[in-house]
Design a protein around this motif. Structure first.
Motif, PDB file in Angstrom:
ATOM      1  N   VAL A   1      -1.290   5.510  43.895  1.00 18.01           N
ATOM      2  CA  VAL A   1      -1.155   6.954  44.124  1.00 18.01           C
ATOM      3  C   VAL A   1       0.217   7.456  43.670  1.00 18.01           C
ATOM      4  N   SER A   2       1.251   6.655  43.883  1.00 15.08           N
ATOM      5  CA  SER A   2       2.609   7.069  43.506  1.00 15.08           C
ATOM      6  C   SER A   2       2.849   7.005  42.004  1.00 15.08           C
ATOM      7  N   GLY A   3       1.976   6.269  41.291  1.00 13.95           N
ATOM      8  CA  GLY A   3       2.157   6.139  39.848  1.00 13.95           C
ATOM      9  C   GLY A   3       2.908   4.889  39.436  1.00 13.95           C
ATOM     10  N   GLU A   4       3.258   4.030  40.401  1.00 13.64           N
ATOM     11  CA  GLU A   4       3.885   2.760  40.034  1.00 13.64           C
ATOM     12  C   GLU A   4       2.958   1.975  39.114  1.00 13.64           C
ATOM     13  N   PHE A   5       1.658   2.027  39.440  1.00 15.37           N
ATOM     14  CA  PHE A   5       0.626   1.515  38.539  1.00 15.37           C
ATOM     15  C   PHE A   5      -0.121   2.739  37.997  1.00 15.37           C
ATOM     16  N   PRO A   6       0.219   3.195  36.813  1.00 16.44           N
ATOM     17  CA  PRO A   6      -0.323   4.463  36.307  1.00 16.44           C
ATOM     18  C   PRO A   6      -1.825   4.401  36.033  1.00 16.44           C
ATOM     19  N   ILE A   7      -2.422   5.565  35.983  1.00 12.47           N
ATOM     20  CA  ILE A   7      -3.839   5.674  35.622  1.00 12.47           C
ATOM     21  C   ILE A   7      -4.060   5.024  34.259  1.00 12.47           C
ATOM     22  N   GLY A   8      -5.090   4.190  34.201  1.00 12.59           N
ATOM     23  CA  GLY A   8      -5.428   3.515  32.954  1.00 12.59           C
ATOM     24  C   GLY A   8      -4.749   2.183  32.770  1.00 12.59           C
ATOM     25  N   SER A   9      -3.766   1.875  33.616  1.00 14.56           N
ATOM     26  CA  SER A   9      -3.052   0.600  33.475  1.00 14.56           C
ATOM     27  C   SER A   9      -3.864  -0.536  34.082  1.00 14.56           C
ATOM     28  N   ILE A  10      -3.518  -1.761  33.697  1.00 10.51           N
ATOM     29  CA  ILE A  10      -4.143  -2.959  34.240  1.00 10.51           C
ATOM     30  C   ILE A  10      -3.220  -3.537  35.313  1.00 10.51           C
ATOM     31  N   LEU A  11      -3.777  -3.800  36.486  1.00 15.20           N
ATOM     32  CA  LEU A  11      -2.970  -4.367  37.560  1.00 15.20           C
ATOM     33  C   LEU A  11      -2.543  -5.787  37.194  1.00 15.20           C
ATOM     34  N   PRO A  12      -1.431  -6.247  37.765  1.00 14.95           N
ATOM     35  CA  PRO A  12      -1.028  -7.642  37.547  1.00 14.95           C
ATOM     36  C   PRO A  12      -2.146  -8.598  37.952  1.00 14.95           C
ATOM     37  N   GLY A  13      -2.133  -9.773  37.411  1.00 15.44           N
ATOM     38  CA  GLY A  13      -3.171 -10.749  37.706  1.00 15.44           C
ATOM     39  C   GLY A  13      -3.108 -11.268  39.131  1.00 15.44           C
ATOM     40  N   ASP A  14      -4.169 -11.967  39.537  1.00 12.41           N
ATOM     41  CA  ASP A  14      -4.259 -12.483  40.900  1.00 12.41           C
ATOM     42  C   ASP A  14      -3.076 -13.358  41.291  1.00 12.41           C
ATOM     43  N   PRO A  15      -2.641 -14.308  40.436  1.00 14.55           N
ATOM     44  CA  PRO A  15      -1.516 -15.160  40.858  1.00 14.55           C
ATOM     45  C   PRO A  15      -0.254 -14.350  41.174  1.00 14.55           C
ATOM     46  N   GLU A  16       0.035 -13.355  40.344  1.00 17.24           N
ATOM     47  CA  GLU A  16       1.236 -12.541  40.570  1.00 17.24           C
ATOM     48  C   GLU A  16       1.124 -11.723  41.843  1.00 17.24           C
ATOM     49  N   LEU A  17      -0.044 -11.093  42.062  1.00 18.74           N
ATOM     50  CA  LEU A  17      -0.215 -10.260  43.258  1.00 18.74           C
ATOM     51  C   LEU A  17      -0.276 -11.113  44.525  1.00 18.74           C
ATOM     52  N   ALA A  18      -0.923 -12.270  44.447  1.00 17.14           N
ATOM     53  CA  ALA A  18      -0.988 -13.157  45.610  1.00 17.14           C
ATOM     54  C   ALA A  18       0.419 -13.603  46.018  1.00 17.14           C
ATOM     55  N   ALA A  19       1.260 -13.894  45.020  1.00 17.99           N
ATOM     56  CA  ALA A  19       2.642 -14.283  45.310  1.00 17.99           C
ATOM     57  C   ALA A  19       3.433 -13.100  45.848  1.00 17.99           C
ATOM     58  N   ARG A  20       3.205 -11.920  45.290  1.00 17.53           N
ATOM     59  CA  ARG A  20       3.944 -10.724  45.714  1.00 17.53           C
ATOM     60  C   ARG A  20       3.691 -10.405  47.184  1.00 17.53           C
ATOM     61  N   PHE A  21       2.418 -10.521  47.613  1.00 14.39           N
ATOM     62  CA  PHE A  21       2.076 -10.149  48.985  1.00 14.39           C
ATOM     63  C   PHE A  21       1.986 -11.345  49.925  1.00 14.39           C
ATOM     64  N   LYS A  22       2.155 -12.558  49.356  1.00 14.77           N
ATOM     65  CA  LYS A  22       2.109 -13.779  50.157  1.00 14.77           C
ATOM     66  C   LYS A  22       0.782 -13.903  50.909  1.00 14.77           C
ATOM     67  N   VAL A  23      -0.303 -13.696  50.178  1.00 11.64           N
ATOM     68  CA  VAL A  23      -1.644 -13.808  50.749  1.00 11.64           C
ATOM     69  C   VAL A  23      -2.479 -14.724  49.854  1.00 11.64           C
ATOM     70  N   SER A  24      -3.608 -15.164  50.383  1.00  9.16           N
ATOM     71  CA  SER A  24      -4.514 -15.996  49.608  1.00  9.16           C
ATOM     72  C   SER A  24      -5.265 -15.145  48.595  1.00  9.16           C
ATOM     73  N   ARG A  25      -5.855 -15.823  47.611  1.00 14.67           N
ATOM     74  CA  ARG A  25      -6.652 -15.083  46.632  1.00 14.67           C
ATOM     75  C   ARG A  25      -7.897 -14.486  47.273  1.00 14.67           C
ATOM     76  N   THR A  26      -8.385 -15.104  48.340  1.00 14.93           N
ATOM     77  CA  THR A  26      -9.537 -14.550  49.048  1.00 14.93           C
ATOM     78  C   THR A  26      -9.195 -13.187  49.648  1.00 14.93           C
ATOM     79  N   VAL A  27      -8.035 -13.102  50.313  1.00 17.31           N
ATOM     80  CA  VAL A  27      -7.591 -11.823  50.882  1.00 17.31           C
ATOM     81  C   VAL A  27      -7.395 -10.800  49.765  1.00 17.31           C
ATOM     82  N   LEU A  28      -6.801 -11.229  48.668  1.00 15.72           N
ATOM     83  CA  LEU A  28      -6.550 -10.333  47.552  1.00 15.72           C
ATOM     84  C   LEU A  28      -7.853  -9.798  46.967  1.00 15.72           C
ATOM     85  N   ARG A  29      -8.834 -10.661  46.798  1.00 15.17           N
ATOM     86  CA  ARG A  29     -10.117 -10.215  46.241  1.00 15.17           C
ATOM     87  C   ARG A  29     -10.794  -9.200  47.155  1.00 15.17           C
TER      88      ARG A  29
END
Length: 248
Positions: A31-59
């Motif tokens: 919503v803030s535009g950190e990830f702009p419209i049309g952009s691709i979010l970082p991959g699962d490994p990067e996001l899982a590490a960023r939030f310190k959660v399992s890939r199951t929680v991330l999915r």
């Protein structure tokens, strides 16, 4: 029971399960535009590490964001942020993220326009359909808005209860579904400029809401519609004035 939008925004607190935390943080980033419209979010490994959660929680979090219309997964491409027109703006989380990221006059104006499309007609329907018991309850709620000692938060809750009672008394079950938008509009009004900060502001709010109930009690559909329009427009002007004064 989930906390309401009004409770969440005014208190500044949110539920904090791992799933809710990831949804909240990614939702705000979109919503803030950190990830702009049309952009691709970082991959699962990067996001899982960023939030310190399992890939199951991330999915599961991605599924929640997709259900809200914010993202869409693409095979061999990744998860893309969708156009704003695909977002479910009736969703309480999305509305909350807008307020937490900062809303502008245009956003609040659009909210007031939706209210003007629904709530005056709900008041007119209440004049036609409300029972005497419902009218008495609405009057008690309107009078309570004028009680001494209100804080900005308590007056906001009193205002919300009143407007939701109108939607319920309309007799149309679809009117109750716009409660989230009514709530969002009141959040905007009371966060930017609460009537408790103005001399005589609380009394004026109570009088204007009592007028709505009086018209409903007279079974005057046109009068109830006009009285509700007046309340919404006053709130819109209060927000507009607060935003513009903040620019100076």
């Amino acid at each position: 029971m989930n906390r309401s939008l009004l409770e969440t925004v005014l208190s500044g607190t949110r539920k904090r399960t791992s799933h809710a935390h990831v949804v909240d943080q990614l939702g705000k980033a979109i919503v803030s535009g950190e990830f702009p419209i049309g952009s691709i979010l970082p991959g699962d490994p990067e996001l899982a590490a960023r939030f310190k959660v399992s890939r199951t929680v991330l999915r599961e979090a991605m599924k929640t964001l997709a259900a809200k219309g914010l993202v869409v997964p693409r095979a061999r491409i990744g998860t893309r942020v969708t156009p704003r027109n695909d977002w479910n703006l009736f969703d309480n989380d999305i509305l909350t993220w807008h307020f937490e990221c900062g809303v502008d006059e245009e956003f609040l104006y659009h909210l007031s326009e939706v209210r003007l499309a629904f709530e005056p007609h709900a008041a007119a329907l209440a004049a036609r359909n409300a029972s005497e018991a419902e009218i008495s309850r609405m009057m008690r709620l309107a009078v309570a808005m004028g009680e001494a000692g209100h804080t900005a938060e308590s007056l906001a809750f009193a205002d919300l209860k009143f407007h939701l009672s109108i939607a319920e008394a309309s007799g149309n079950p679809f009117m109750r579904t716009v409660g989230g938008l009514i709530e969002a509009a009141l959040v905007g009004i009371f966060k930017l400029s609460s009537p408790v900060e103005e001399k005589g502001g609380v009394d004026e709010v109570a009088r204007n809401h009592i007028r709505i109930v009086e018209e409903i009690g007279r079974r005057d559909e046109a009068g109830a519609r006009a009285a509700m329009e007046n309340v919404i427009k006053i709130g819109r002007e209060r927000v507009r004035g607060a935003l513009r004064s903040g620019e100076n």
